[in-house]
Design a protein around this motif. Structure first.
Motif, PDB file in Angstrom:
ATOM      1  N   UNK A 114       0.818  -1.215   0.000  1.00  0.00           N
ATOM      2  CA  UNK A 114       0.000   0.000   0.000  1.00  0.00           C
ATOM      3  C   UNK A 114       0.851   1.263   0.000  1.00  0.00           C
ATOM      4  N   UNK A 115       0.427   2.238  -0.811  1.00  0.00           N
ATOM      5  CA  UNK A 115       1.135   3.514  -0.857  1.00  0.00           C
ATOM      6  C   UNK A 115       0.188   4.715  -0.775  1.00  0.00           C
ATOM      7  N   UNK A 175      -0.299  -1.855   9.714  1.00  0.00           N
ATOM      8  CA  UNK A 175       0.706  -2.697  10.377  1.00  0.00           C
ATOM      9  C   UNK A 175       2.142  -2.381   9.975  1.00  0.00           C
ATOM     10  N   UNK A 176       2.337  -1.332   9.176  1.00  0.00           N
ATOM     11  CA  UNK A 176       3.694  -0.898   8.851  1.00  0.00           C
ATOM     12  C   UNK A 176       3.971   0.441   9.529  1.00  0.00           C
ATOM     13  N   UNK A 177       5.227   0.692   9.836  1.00  0.00           N
ATOM     14  CA  UNK A 177       5.593   1.934  10.514  1.00  0.00           C
ATOM     15  C   UNK A 177       5.744   3.054   9.492  1.00  0.00           C
ATOM     16  N   UNK A 231      12.725  -7.993  -0.535  1.00  0.00           N
ATOM     17  CA  UNK A 231      12.513  -6.555  -0.353  1.00  0.00           C
ATOM     18  C   UNK A 231      11.224  -6.252   0.407  1.00  0.00           C
ATOM     19  N   UNK A 232      10.341  -7.243   0.552  1.00  0.00           N
ATOM     20  CA  UNK A 232       9.030  -6.986   1.153  1.00  0.00           C
ATOM     21  C   UNK A 232       9.148  -6.661   2.636  1.00  0.00           C
ATOM     22  N   UNK A 233       8.243  -5.831   3.103  1.00  0.00           N
ATOM     23  CA  UNK A 233       8.110  -5.533   4.530  1.00  0.00           C
ATOM     24  C   UNK A 233       6.643  -5.766   4.893  1.00  0.00           C
ATOM     25  N   UNK A 234       6.357  -6.540   5.951  1.00  0.00           N
ATOM     26  CA  UNK A 234       7.272  -7.154   6.909  1.00  0.00           C
ATOM     27  C   UNK A 234       8.065  -8.327   6.312  1.00  0.00           C
ATOM     28  N   UNK A 235       9.269  -8.516   6.851  1.00  0.00           N
ATOM     29  CA  UNK A 235      10.216  -9.479   6.310  1.00  0.00           C
ATOM     30  C   UNK A 235       9.726 -10.923   6.365  1.00  0.00           C
ATOM     31  N   UNK A 236       8.831 -11.236   7.312  1.00  0.00           N
ATOM     32  CA  UNK A 236       8.397 -12.632   7.432  1.00  0.00           C
ATOM     33  C   UNK A 236       7.574 -13.091   6.222  1.00  0.00           C
ATOM     34  N   UNK A 237       7.173 -12.151   5.359  1.00  0.00           N
ATOM     35  CA  UNK A 237       6.416 -12.527   4.148  1.00  0.00           C
ATOM     36  C   UNK A 237       7.327 -13.024   3.032  1.00  0.00           C
TER      37      UNK A 237
END
Length: 242
Positions: A114-115, A175-177, A231-237
């Motif tokens: 999302x942007x 859920x992202x900072x 490159x994805x955030x969160x990294x666990x994905x």
């Protein structure tokens, strides 16, 4: 040469000594001259474009190759919280409380990408006090949302879309900072959802066009195999299929 001989055998009549071929130097140079003319007049630009992609065979698909069938996908409602200063300015009576835009999406896998959040120009929106949570939805869709959630409809504020966008408001990602902008867009519908649409410019033609128009990051950390890249955030994905 093979084609020419076969055409002759088929009885095709033409000037075989002076035939037209796209691979001739004269034809290619004419194309280049015409293209150079377009470039000099500023009609040519280079940029990305979205294409249909098949993760199983890992190739681009032509529109004619795609057949659609009905399927069931998970959908989700998520909250994008408004900054405290925006709540204080627009809704003084709600100061010190968290007010969130309620966004509905049928593609939850695109939320990490999302942007922006899109809002419908000229539409009326309300703040609902629903089960002790303050959420913003389109006025036309408030009854549907209350029925779905199973709460009493209690409107505590009303406003027009432009009032929210005019203040340059950014909303918090669920859920992202990070914070993302609110953008007016006619692509938002009042038929379903909440009249807030989450925008992931790296995930589809409409969102991409909105992203280019509004200078958003075209963020698409998805590999050719349909899995999130590192490159994805969160990294666990990372490594998971979308």
């Amino acid at each position: 040469d093979t084609q020419r001989e076969e055409f002759k055998r088929l009885g095709v009549l033409m000037n075989w000594d002076n035939y037209y071929a796209t691979m001739s130097f004269e034809y290619e140079s004419a194309i280049l001259r015409a293209f150079a003319d377009f470039v000099s007049q500023g009609f040519i630009e280079r940029k990305n474009k979205t294409v249909p992609w098949c993760p199983s065979c890992q190739t681009v698909l032509a529109q004619a190759e795609i057949e659609y069938q009905d399927q069931k996908d998970p959908s989700v409602f998520v909250r994008f919280a408004l900054p405290e200063v925006t709540v204080k300015n627009l809704f003084p009576n709600l100061a010190n409380r968290t007010v969130s835009l309620l966004v509905w999406t049928t593609t939850p896998w695109t939320l990490p990408l999302n942007r922006a959040v899109l809002i419908k120009p000229g539409a009326e929106y309300v703040v609902l006090d629903l089960n002790d949570q303050l959420i913003v939805v389109a006025k036309e869709l408030a009854d549907k949302i209350c029925a779905l959630v199973g709460g009493q409809k209690k409107i505590v504020a009303e406003f027009i879309a432009e009032q929210l966008v005019a203040s340059g408001t950014q909303v918090r990602h669920p859920f992202l900072d990070t914070s993302v902008p609110l953008i007016l867009s006619d692509t938002v519908s009042l038929d379903d959802g909440t009249a807030f649409v989450h925008c992931a410019p790296g995930c589809g033609p409409e969102d991409y066009e909105v992203g280019v128009k509004n200078n958003l990051e075209i963020y698409s950390p998805v590999g050719p195999d349909g899995k999130y890249t590192d490159e994805v955030i969160p990294k666990e994905l990372a490594g998971m299929a979308v």
